[in-house]
Motif scaffolding. Structure first.
Motif, short mmCIF file in Angstrom:
data_model
loop_
_atom_site.label_atom_id
_atom_site.label_comp_id
_atom_site.label_asym_id
_atom_site.label_seq_id
_atom_site.Cartn_x
_atom_site.Cartn_y
_atom_site.Cartn_z
N LEU A 87 0.81 -1.22 0.00
CA LEU A 87 0.00 0.00 0.00
C LEU A 87 0.85 1.27 0.00
O LEU A 87 0.31 2.37 0.15
CB LEU A 87 -0.95 0.01 1.20
N GLY A 88 2.15 1.14 -0.17
CA GLY A 88 3.00 2.33 -0.26
C GLY A 88 3.40 2.90 1.08
O GLY A 88 3.29 4.10 1.30
N SER A 89 3.84 2.04 1.98
CA SER A 89 4.34 2.44 3.31
C SER A 89 3.26 2.97 4.24
O SER A 89 3.52 3.83 5.09
CB SER A 89 5.49 3.45 3.19
N VAL A 90 2.05 2.47 4.10
CA VAL A 90 0.96 2.83 5.01
C VAL A 90 1.17 2.10 6.33
O VAL A 90 1.48 0.91 6.34
CB VAL A 90 -0.40 2.45 4.38
N ARG A 91 1.01 2.82 7.45
CA ARG A 91 1.22 2.19 8.76
C ARG A 91 -0.04 1.59 9.34
O ARG A 91 0.00 0.55 9.99
CB ARG A 91 1.80 3.20 9.75
N ARG A 92 -1.19 2.26 9.16
CA ARG A 92 -2.45 1.79 9.71
C ARG A 92 -3.48 1.64 8.60
O ARG A 92 -3.47 2.41 7.64
CB ARG A 92 -2.97 2.73 10.79
N VAL A 93 -4.29 0.61 8.75
CA VAL A 93 -5.26 0.27 7.72
C VAL A 93 -6.63 -0.01 8.33
O VAL A 93 -6.75 -0.25 9.54
CB VAL A 93 -4.82 -0.99 6.93
N LEU A 94 -7.63 0.04 7.49
CA LEU A 94 -8.93 -0.51 7.83
C LEU A 94 -8.93 -1.92 7.27
O LEU A 94 -8.68 -2.11 6.07
CB LEU A 94 -10.06 0.31 7.21
N ALA A 95 -9.17 -2.90 8.13
CA ALA A 95 -9.22 -4.31 7.70
C ALA A 95 -10.67 -4.77 7.70
O ALA A 95 -11.40 -4.56 8.67
CB ALA A 95 -8.39 -5.17 8.64
N ARG A 96 -11.07 -5.40 6.60
CA ARG A 96 -12.41 -5.97 6.45
C ARG A 96 -12.24 -7.48 6.27
O ARG A 96 -11.86 -7.92 5.18
CB ARG A 96 -13.15 -5.38 5.26
N ARG A 97 -12.50 -8.26 7.33
CA ARG A 97 -12.33 -9.71 7.30
C ARG A 97 -13.68 -10.39 7.15
O ARG A 97 -14.63 -10.02 7.82
CB ARG A 97 -11.69 -10.20 8.60
N ARG A 98 -13.72 -11.40 6.26
CA ARG A 98 -14.96 -12.16 6.10
C ARG A 98 -14.65 -13.58 5.67
O ARG A 98 -13.60 -13.86 5.10
CB ARG A 98 -15.89 -11.49 5.10
N ARG A 99 -15.62 -14.47 5.99
CA ARG A 99 -15.53 -15.87 5.57
C ARG A 99 -16.76 -16.19 4.75
O ARG A 99 -17.88 -15.81 5.11
CB ARG A 99 -15.44 -16.81 6.78
N TYR A 100 -16.55 -16.89 3.64
CA TYR A 100 -17.62 -17.21 2.70
C TYR A 100 -17.98 -18.69 2.78
O TYR A 100 -17.09 -19.54 2.93
CB TYR A 100 -17.19 -16.90 1.26
N LEU A 101 -19.26 -18.98 2.67
CA LEU A 101 -19.76 -20.34 2.69
C LEU A 101 -20.35 -20.71 1.33
O LEU A 101 -20.88 -19.84 0.62
CB LEU A 101 -20.86 -20.50 3.74
N LEU A 102 -20.31 -21.99 1.00
CA LEU A 102 -21.00 -22.55 -0.16
C LEU A 102 -21.77 -23.75 0.36
O LEU A 102 -21.17 -24.69 0.91
CB LEU A 102 -20.01 -22.97 -1.24
N ASP A 103 -23.07 -23.71 0.24
CA ASP A 103 -23.93 -24.77 0.78
C ASP A 103 -23.63 -25.04 2.25
O ASP A 103 -23.57 -26.19 2.69
CB ASP A 103 -23.78 -26.05 -0.05
N GLY A 104 -23.40 -23.97 3.00
CA GLY A 104 -23.16 -24.08 4.43
C GLY A 104 -21.76 -24.48 4.83
O GLY A 104 -21.46 -24.58 6.02
N LYS A 105 -20.87 -24.70 3.87
CA LYS A 105 -19.48 -25.11 4.17
C LYS A 105 -18.53 -23.97 3.86
O LYS A 105 -18.60 -23.36 2.80
CB LYS A 105 -19.13 -26.34 3.31
N PRO A 106 -17.59 -23.68 4.79
CA PRO A 106 -16.61 -22.63 4.51
C PRO A 106 -15.73 -23.01 3.31
O PRO A 106 -15.24 -24.13 3.24
CB PRO A 106 -15.76 -22.56 5.78
#
Length: 141
Positions: A19-38
Motif C-alpha cells: 500500500l505504499g508504506s501505510v502504517r495503519r489500515v482498515l481491515a475488512r475480514r470475512r468468511r464465505y460459505l457454499l452450501d453451508g461449508k466454509p
C-alpha cells in the motif's frame, strides 16, 4: 458470508509495502460459505486516510461494495495486480475452512490501483482448492 469483522489496525510489513508504506489500515475480514461449508476467507486492507469515516468502514458499505465507494471518493480504479499460489494450509487455515486432510489452498493476493497509480486496497484471500476453478481470459496484445 457467515462472519464479518471491520476494524482499524496496524499494517503488517507486507501490506504496508503493497500500500505504499501505510502504517495503519482498515481491515475488512470475512468468511464465505457454499452450501453451508466454509470455502474462502478474505481480508481487504485499505489505507485509513481513504477509508476512515466513510461507508467503507461500515459492515455494509452499500450497493457495489467497497469498490463503488472508492470510486465515489475519487479513487477511480485503473488496474489490479494478482499473485496466486497453491500451497498446503496452515493449521489455522485448516480449522477456519474445515479442510479435509491433504486438501491444499489457493492463496490470492490482489492489489487495486487507482488512475493516479496509488494502491487503494489489498485483498488477501485463502480458498479451499477443492472448491474452486480459476478461469481467466486475457487479451493477447
Amino acid at each position: 458470508v457467515d462472519s464479518l469483522e471491520v476494524k482499524e489496525e496496524k499494517a503488517s510489513q507486507d501490506i504496508s509495502t503493497r500500500l505504499g508504506s501505510v502504517r495503519r489500515v482498515l481491515a475488512r475480514r470475512r468468511r464465505y460459505l457454499l452450501d453451508g461449508k466454509p470455502v474462502e476467507f478474505a481480508t481487504s486492507y485499505l489505507p485509513l486516510d481513504i477509508a476512515r469515516g466513510t461507508p467503507i468502514a461500515e459492515p455494509n458499505p452499500g450497493p457495489g461494495g467497497i469498490y463503488a465507494r472508492l470510486e465515489e471518493l475519487g479513487h477511480h480504479l485503473d488496474h489490479f495486480e494478482e499473485e496466486i499460489r497453491a500451497r498446503m494450509p496452515s493449521p489455522t487455515e485448516v480449522k477456519t475452512l474445515r479442510l479435509a486432510a491433504g486438501v491444499p489452498v489457493i492463496h490470492l493476493v490482489r492489489t487495486a490501483f487507482d488512475t493516479e497509480g496509488r494502491a487503494v486496497e489489498v485483498c488477501d484471500t485463502v480458498m479451499a482448492a477443492d472448491a474452486y476453478v480459476l478461469s481467466y481470459q486475457l487479451p493477447a496484445t
